[in-house]
Each structure stands twice: as C-alpha cells, then as structure tokens.
Design a protein around this motif. Sequence first.
Motif, PDB file in Angstrom:
ATOM      1  N   GLY A 134     -11.688  -7.814  11.958  1.00 44.71           N
ATOM      2  CA  GLY A 134     -11.601  -6.988  13.156  1.00 44.71           C
ATOM      3  C   GLY A 134     -12.788  -7.127  14.080  1.00 44.71           C
ATOM      4  N   ALA A 135     -12.593  -6.685  15.314  1.00 46.45           N
ATOM      5  CA  ALA A 135     -13.624  -6.755  16.343  1.00 46.45           C
ATOM      6  C   ALA A 135     -14.875  -6.007  15.896  1.00 46.45           C
ATOM      7  CB  ALA A 135     -13.104  -6.173  17.653  1.00 46.45           C
ATOM      8  N   GLY A 136     -16.027  -6.652  16.084  1.00 43.87           N
ATOM      9  CA  GLY A 136     -17.306  -6.014  15.800  1.00 43.87           C
ATOM     10  C   GLY A 136     -17.704  -5.963  14.340  1.00 43.87           C
ATOM     11  N   CYS A 137     -16.920  -6.517  13.447  1.00 42.55           N
ATOM     12  CA  CYS A 137     -17.267  -6.484  12.022  1.00 42.55           C
ATOM     13  C   CYS A 137     -18.397  -7.464  11.717  1.00 42.55           C
ATOM     14  CB  CYS A 137     -16.052  -6.854  11.164  1.00 42.55           C
ATOM     15  SG  CYS A 137     -14.786  -5.583  11.127  1.00 42.55           S
ATOM     16  N   VAL A 138     -19.265  -7.055  10.799  1.00 42.24           N
ATOM     17  CA  VAL A 138     -20.311  -7.926  10.280  1.00 42.24           C
ATOM     18  C   VAL A 138     -19.933  -8.233   8.837  1.00 42.24           C
ATOM     19  CG1 VAL A 138     -22.763  -8.158   9.735  1.00 42.24           C
ATOM     20  CG2 VAL A 138     -22.052  -6.921  11.799  1.00 42.24           C
ATOM     21  N   ASN A 146      -5.398 -12.976   2.701  1.00 41.51           N
ATOM     22  CA  ASN A 146      -4.399 -12.012   3.148  1.00 41.51           C
ATOM     23  C   ASN A 146      -4.974 -10.610   3.356  1.00 41.51           C
ATOM     24  OD1 ASN A 146      -2.246 -14.026   2.873  1.00 41.51           O
ATOM     25  ND2 ASN A 146      -2.624 -13.772   0.683  1.00 41.51           N
ATOM     26  N   SER A 147      -6.193 -10.539   3.880  1.00 41.65           N
ATOM     27  CA  SER A 147      -6.866  -9.255   4.101  1.00 41.65           C
ATOM     28  C   SER A 147      -7.031  -8.971   5.585  1.00 41.65           C
ATOM     29  CB  SER A 147      -8.266  -9.272   3.475  1.00 41.65           C
ATOM     30  OG  SER A 147      -8.192  -9.398   2.080  1.00 41.65           O
ATOM     31  N   VAL A 148      -7.097  -7.679   5.902  1.00 42.21           N
ATOM     32  CA  VAL A 148      -7.468  -7.215   7.240  1.00 42.21           C
ATOM     33  C   VAL A 148      -8.730  -6.395   7.063  1.00 42.21           C
ATOM     34  CG1 VAL A 148      -6.822  -5.812   9.239  1.00 42.21           C
ATOM     35  CG2 VAL A 148      -5.075  -7.153   8.042  1.00 42.21           C
ATOM     36  N   VAL A 149      -9.792  -6.754   7.800  1.00 43.43           N
ATOM     37  CA  VAL A 149     -11.072  -6.057   7.701  1.00 43.43           C
ATOM     38  C   VAL A 149     -11.294  -5.303   9.007  1.00 43.43           C
ATOM     39  CG1 VAL A 149     -13.563  -6.331   7.417  1.00 43.43           C
ATOM     40  CG2 VAL A 149     -11.990  -7.854   6.201  1.00 43.43           C
ATOM     41  N   LYS A 150     -11.605  -4.001   8.894  1.00 48.25           N
ATOM     42  CA  LYS A 150     -11.856  -3.161  10.061  1.00 48.25           C
ATOM     43  C   LYS A 150     -13.241  -2.551   9.950  1.00 48.25           C
ATOM     44  CE  LYS A 150      -7.027  -1.741  10.059  1.00 48.25           C
ATOM     45  NZ  LYS A 150      -6.135  -0.579   9.932  1.00 48.25           N
ATOM     46  N   SER A 151     -13.867  -2.299  11.086  1.00 45.44           N
ATOM     47  CA  SER A 151     -15.193  -1.674  11.107  1.00 45.44           C
ATOM     48  C   SER A 151     -15.036  -0.171  11.260  1.00 45.44           C
ATOM     49  CB  SER A 151     -16.009  -2.232  12.279  1.00 45.44           C
ATOM     50  OG  SER A 151     -17.218  -1.535  12.392  1.00 45.44           O
ATOM     51  N   ASN A 152     -15.857   0.575  10.507  1.00 42.84           N
ATOM     52  CA  ASN A 152     -15.832   2.025  10.674  1.00 42.84           C
ATOM     53  C   ASN A 152     -16.932   2.494  11.622  1.00 42.84           C
ATOM     54  OD1 ASN A 152     -18.196   1.947   9.232  1.00 42.84           O
ATOM     55  ND2 ASN A 152     -17.410   3.007   7.434  1.00 42.84           N
ATOM     56  N   GLY A 153     -17.715   1.563  12.146  1.00 42.74           N
ATOM     57  CA  GLY A 153     -18.737   1.884  13.138  1.00 42.74           C
ATOM     58  C   GLY A 153     -20.013   2.476  12.578  1.00 42.74           C
ATOM     59  N   GLY A 154     -20.109   2.686  11.274  1.00 41.88           N
ATOM     60  CA  GLY A 154     -21.302   3.287  10.685  1.00 41.88           C
ATOM     61  C   GLY A 154     -22.418   2.270  10.459  1.00 41.88           C
TER      62      GLY A 154
END
Length: 161
Positions: A134-138, A146-154
């Motif tokens: 996802g956008a902005g993920c480090v 087959n994964s989706v990675v999302k940032s929680n912003g923390g």
Amino acid sequence: MILLKIYWRTKAAIKKLCFKIMFGKRFSVGKNTTFRKNFGLYLEKGASIKIGHDCFFNRGCSVNCLESVEIGNHTIFGENVKIYDQNHKFRDRTKLIREQGYSTGRIKIGNNCWICTNAVILKGVEIGDNSVIGAGCVIHHDIPANSVVKSNGGITIESLD
C-alpha cells in the motif's frame, strides 16, 4: 495519449541503453519494461540489478543498490517508490554516522506485484508474488505471496542507548 506512450517508451529505451553501457552485465532488464520521468538508478561496484519483463516504474522511482536487487515480471511501481538494499551503520558513537559504512541485504520482489505510491522497500526483504504494498508503507521484513500490506500511519520511537 498514444503519442505520450510512444514518447515515454522511447525515452525509457534510451535510458535502458545508457544503464546497460554504464553497468554492463551487472544490470539486466526484460522486454517491455519502462520508466517514467525522474527514474533513478544507483549501482555500486560489484552490485547487480535484475528487472523482469513488462515492469513499469512511475515518476520519481529510484533503486539504490550496493548488493543485489531482483524484480520479477509484470511488477508495477507507483510514483516515488524507493528501494534501498543498504542502510547506514550508526551505533558506534565514536564515529560520525557517515564514516561507519553500510549494512546490506539482498532485495527480491516477486512477479505481478503492485508497489504503490511512496512505498519504501528496505534491505533484506523478499516480497512474494502477487502482492500489493500500500501507499506510504515502509517494508523492512519479508511479505508472503498473495498479500496486501496497508499502513496504519503510526510511528515508533526508540532510544539509541
């Protein structure tokens, strides 16, 4: 739109040729891979980069390689994605950070991945096939296929002590 695509592909072909001349066998790129404006590539002596077929790098992407970066086929990158297979060493307080050198780790990004805008891929990471970052993920550890990675912003702050 067709004229723009022809322009971008022509510019990418010239850039690929320049990279091939500069880096020789240490740089390989597959067919139909293209780069948009401000794509950057840094390849240290002894390092290698392998990019598969039909990949797309949007504006502002960069790959910085001191060891090894491998990108599979059909992988696409949003704007400003950064890939670093190294990190500064910084724990020795008797030396300036810039004098401590680097630690490195191979990066492998699978086939058919989407690395979204402003993502950062760090050293020693393997991202499995068919994954979305996802956008902005480090990304600093392996991601299974087959994964989706999302940032929680923390953020997390730790002491150097």
